[in-house]
Design a protein around this motif. Structure first.
Motif, mmCIF file in Angstrom:
data_model
loop_
_atom_site.group_PDB
_atom_site.id
_atom_site.type_symbol
_atom_site.label_atom_id
_atom_site.label_comp_id
_atom_site.label_asym_id
_atom_site.label_seq_id
_atom_site.Cartn_x
_atom_site.Cartn_y
_atom_site.Cartn_z
ATOM 1 N N HIS A 107 38.315 47.369 43.331
ATOM 2 C CA HIS A 107 37.036 46.953 42.767
ATOM 3 C C HIS A 107 37.039 45.225 41.784
ATOM 4 O O HIS A 107 35.905 44.936 42.757
ATOM 5 N N ASP A 108 37.199 45.074 41.738
ATOM 6 C CA ASP A 108 37.156 43.771 40.601
ATOM 7 C C ASP A 108 38.364 43.084 41.133
ATOM 8 O O ASP A 108 38.752 41.968 41.018
ATOM 9 N N THR A 109 39.619 42.682 42.255
ATOM 10 C CA THR A 109 40.814 42.534 42.070
ATOM 11 C C THR A 109 40.233 40.898 43.418
ATOM 12 O O THR A 109 40.467 40.129 43.284
ATOM 13 N N VAL A 110 38.674 41.001 43.975
ATOM 14 C CA VAL A 110 38.768 40.436 45.026
ATOM 15 C C VAL A 110 37.527 38.984 43.535
ATOM 16 O O VAL A 110 37.460 37.980 43.525
ATOM 17 N N ALA A 151 47.252 46.605 42.677
ATOM 18 C CA ALA A 151 45.903 46.355 41.474
ATOM 19 C C ALA A 151 46.143 45.867 39.995
ATOM 20 O O ALA A 151 45.834 45.011 39.753
ATOM 21 N N ALA A 152 47.330 46.552 40.035
ATOM 22 C CA ALA A 152 48.097 46.547 38.328
ATOM 23 C C ALA A 152 49.293 44.520 38.316
ATOM 24 O O ALA A 152 48.834 43.749 37.716
ATOM 25 N N VAL A 153 49.599 44.795 40.224
ATOM 26 C CA VAL A 153 50.163 43.280 39.725
ATOM 27 C C VAL A 153 49.087 42.278 39.813
ATOM 28 O O VAL A 153 48.560 41.340 39.184
ATOM 29 N N LYS A 154 48.224 42.219 40.771
ATOM 30 C CA LYS A 154 46.887 41.277 40.655
ATOM 31 C C LYS A 154 46.216 41.086 39.449
ATOM 32 O O LYS A 154 45.813 39.873 39.200
ATOM 33 N N HIS A 155 45.811 42.233 38.453
ATOM 34 C CA HIS A 155 45.541 42.370 37.283
ATOM 35 C C HIS A 155 46.650 42.206 36.111
ATOM 36 O O HIS A 155 45.715 41.324 34.549
ATOM 37 N N HIS A 164 41.027 49.318 33.402
ATOM 38 C CA HIS A 164 39.785 49.697 33.552
ATOM 39 C C HIS A 164 39.061 51.007 35.265
ATOM 40 O O HIS A 164 38.738 50.666 35.365
ATOM 41 N N PRO A 165 39.713 49.197 35.811
ATOM 42 C CA PRO A 165 39.848 49.964 37.656
ATOM 43 C C PRO A 165 40.462 51.261 37.513
ATOM 44 O O PRO A 165 40.260 52.260 38.324
ATOM 45 N N ILE A 166 41.473 51.310 37.165
ATOM 46 C CA ILE A 166 42.050 52.694 37.392
ATOM 47 C C ILE A 166 41.326 54.390 35.925
ATOM 48 O O ILE A 166 40.847 54.928 36.673
ATOM 49 N N GLY A 167 40.864 53.764 35.137
ATOM 50 C CA GLY A 167 39.671 54.564 34.592
ATOM 51 C C GLY A 167 38.071 54.927 35.310
ATOM 52 O O GLY A 167 37.519 55.964 35.694
ATOM 53 N N THR A 199 31.474 43.410 44.827
ATOM 54 C CA THR A 199 32.373 42.066 44.910
ATOM 55 C C THR A 199 30.828 40.748 44.512
ATOM 56 O O THR A 199 30.254 40.982 45.379
ATOM 57 N N ASP A 200 30.798 40.501 43.109
ATOM 58 C CA ASP A 200 30.120 39.966 42.578
ATOM 59 C C ASP A 200 30.273 37.769 43.035
ATOM 60 O O ASP A 200 30.996 37.763 43.201
ATOM 61 N N ASP A 201 29.454 37.569 43.430
ATOM 62 C CA ASP A 201 29.483 36.123 44.958
ATOM 63 C C ASP A 201 29.826 35.038 43.025
ATOM 64 O O ASP A 201 28.868 34.727 42.843
#
Ligand SMILES: Nc1nc2c(ncn2[C@@H]2O[C@H](COP(=O)(O)OP(=O)(O)O)[C@@H](OP(=O)(O)OP(=O)(O)O)[C@H]2O)c(=O)[nH]1
Length: 180
Positions: free
Chosen positions: A64-67, A18-22, A38-41, A93-95
């Motif tokens: 949860h927010d990567t996709v 997640a850290a790499v992606k964000h 945020h995702p870690i929190g 995941t929202d579209d």
């Protein structure tokens, strides 16, 4: 011992992924906090406040927010972390190809029929974002938009109830200050 080491290893693999992606992404607060906070929190709310111990839920929270917000695909999540985690991430995941209002409406519609695992991630996500909203107004948001976010979030949370008493109590405290 080796079981707990396996869980630690896979959780750190998630955090690193997640850290790499964000990387490079920032929150919308005045300090432009790194997005990964945020995702870690969200994952930490689940373990620390919600007493959640299901590794798949914690992994999905970290991812949860990567996709939704990076170039990550659900296939990639499935390959790296398995279909159980990928299915939870898919549910939260929202579209982003849909118009804003439709995305927000679908969150309210889908909440009651989500899996328990997805409901947990959603509850913690909302709690984190609402706490942020109480601390600072996101860049570019009007006071009316802030107010509407509290009202909308309370409608999503209605559909997630009966999942985690601690997290729901914390959300209710916030709603009591902002939603009539
Ligand atoms: N409160 C707050 N939110 C911030 C901040 N920085 C980024 N966000 C993100 O902004 C999203 C909320 O803004 P919106 O304009 O409603 O949503 P959008 O990203 O889907 O367009 C949330 O995304 P989301 O994960 O899609 O959550 P949700 O709105 O679907 O629940 C939240 O994580 C911040 O500083 N404060």
């Amino acid at each position: 011992m080796s079981d707990s080491l396996d869980v630690l290893g896979i959780l750190l693999k998630c955090a690193n992924f997640a850290a790499v992606k964000h990387s490079g992404q920032r929150r919308k607060d005045p300090e432009k906090t790194p997005y990964i906070n945020h995702p870690i929190g969200v994952a930490y709310i689940l373990t620390d406040e919600g007493s959640v111990r299901d590794p798949a839920v914690i992994m999905a929270a970290i991812l949860h927010d990567t996709v939704e917000d990076t170039d990550t695909t659900l296939d990639e999540i499935k390959k790296e972390f398995g279909s159980n985690v990928a299915n939870i991430v898919a549910e939260v995941t929202d579209d982003k190809s849909l118009p804003y209002d439709e995305r927000k409406r679908l969150q309210i519609v889908h909440a009651p029929t989500s899996s328990k695992e997805a409901k947990l991630v959603k509850l913690a996500d909302k709690l984190y974002n609402l706490r942020d909203l109480e601390k600072a107004t996101p860049e570019g948001w009007s006071q009316e938009r802030v107010k509407q976010y509290f009202i909308w979030a309370s409608k999503v949370v209605e559909g997630l109830r009966g999942t985690n008493r601690q997290i729901e109590n914390s959300l209710d405290e916030i709603f009591s200050r902002h939603v009539l």
